[in-house]
Design a protein around this motif. Structure first.
Motif, PDB file in Angstrom:
ATOM      1  N   GLN A 166      48.736  20.583   0.899  1.00 13.23           N
ATOM      2  CA  GLN A 166      49.952  19.945   0.392  1.00 13.23           C
ATOM      3  C   GLN A 166      49.581  18.992  -0.726  1.00 13.23           C
ATOM      4  O   GLN A 166      48.847  18.023  -0.511  1.00 13.23           O
ATOM      5  N   LYS A 218      54.954  18.210  -3.356  1.00 12.45           N
ATOM      6  CA  LYS A 218      55.149  19.634  -3.113  1.00 12.45           C
ATOM      7  C   LYS A 218      55.167  19.924  -1.624  1.00 12.45           C
ATOM      8  O   LYS A 218      54.721  19.131  -0.808  1.00 12.45           O
ATOM      9  N   GLU A 219      55.690  21.090  -1.285  1.00 18.29           N
ATOM     10  CA  GLU A 219      55.717  21.512   0.105  1.00 18.29           C
ATOM     11  C   GLU A 219      54.330  21.992   0.533  1.00 18.29           C
ATOM     12  O   GLU A 219      53.517  22.422  -0.277  1.00 18.29           O
ATOM     13  N   ARG A 220      54.112  21.922   1.837  1.00 21.09           N
ATOM     14  CA  ARG A 220      52.863  22.430   2.382  1.00 21.09           C
ATOM     15  C   ARG A 220      52.825  23.943   2.191  1.00 21.09           C
ATOM     16  O   ARG A 220      53.817  24.626   2.454  1.00 21.09           O
ATOM     17  N   GLU A 221      51.681  24.467   1.762  1.00 19.31           N
ATOM     18  CA  GLU A 221      51.587  25.883   1.473  1.00 19.31           C
ATOM     19  C   GLU A 221      50.371  26.522   2.152  1.00 19.31           C
ATOM     20  O   GLU A 221      49.363  25.869   2.399  1.00 19.31           O
ATOM     21  N   SER A 240      53.215  31.196   7.602  1.00 19.87           N
ATOM     22  CA  SER A 240      54.346  30.283   7.773  1.00 19.87           C
ATOM     23  C   SER A 240      53.942  28.973   8.433  1.00 19.87           C
ATOM     24  O   SER A 240      53.396  28.967   9.539  1.00 19.87           O
ATOM     25  N   VAL A 241      54.249  27.867   7.775  1.00 16.92           N
ATOM     26  CA  VAL A 241      53.983  26.546   8.334  1.00 16.92           C
ATOM     27  C   VAL A 241      54.658  26.394   9.694  1.00 16.92           C
ATOM     28  O   VAL A 241      54.076  25.844  10.638  1.00 16.92           O
ATOM     29  N   ASP A 242      55.865  26.881   9.807  1.00 15.13           N
ATOM     30  CA  ASP A 242      56.658  26.685  11.023  1.00 15.13           C
ATOM     31  C   ASP A 242      56.116  27.438  12.234  1.00 15.13           C
ATOM     32  O   ASP A 242      56.496  27.130  13.364  1.00 15.13           O
ATOM     33  N   TRP A 254      48.147  20.955  14.552  1.00 16.52           N
ATOM     34  CA  TRP A 254      47.707  20.571  13.214  1.00 16.52           C
ATOM     35  C   TRP A 254      46.694  19.451  13.286  1.00 16.52           C
ATOM     36  O   TRP A 254      46.770  18.570  14.151  1.00 16.52           O
TER      37      TRP A 254
END
Length: 127
Positions: free
Chosen positions: A39, A43-46, A110-112, A117
């Protein structure tokens, strides 16, 4: 439950290399699919890279393919991300993540879909 702790981040010049490590707790580490995400500020986590519990199958984001290598050592409960040819755009906080390999229908990218973590480790690439 799995606890994840990343290490190995730092400051490096463009073109250099870093090796990130993720240490995992628990006795069933091989039952988890593992991933690396990043991240950057604003920006979004990728997704960066992932591999299955056995380590036999790996996945990479197009932006890092050919430069980064993900691997795992189930005997040591560890996952590593070898990063070569680093670019300024690789600057980000890098996170290690995990989810049970027997949870079907999830996406490695997918992060979700990841349940556990780490706290993250900063990687800064100067131009």
């Amino acid at each position: 439950q799995v606890q994840l702790v990343e290490s190995g981040g730092g400051l490096v010049q463009a073109g250099g290399s870093l090796r990130l490590s993720c240490a995992a707790s628990g006795r069933t580490f091989s039952r988890y699919n593992m991933g690396w995400f990043r991240q950057a500020p604003g920006k979004e986590r990728e997704f960066v890279a992932a591999l299955r519990g056995s380590g036999a199958i790996t996945y990479y984001a197009d932006s890092v393919k050919g430069r980064f290598t993900i691997s795992r050592d189930n005997a040591k409960n560890a996952v590593t991300l070898q990063m070569n040819g680093l670019k300024p755009e690789d600057t980000a906080v890098y996170y290690c993540a995990a989810y049970r390999a027997d949870y079907r229908g999830r996406s490695y990218t997918s992060v979700d879909d990841y349940d556990y973590w780490g706290q993250g480790t900063q990687v800064t690439v100067s131009s």
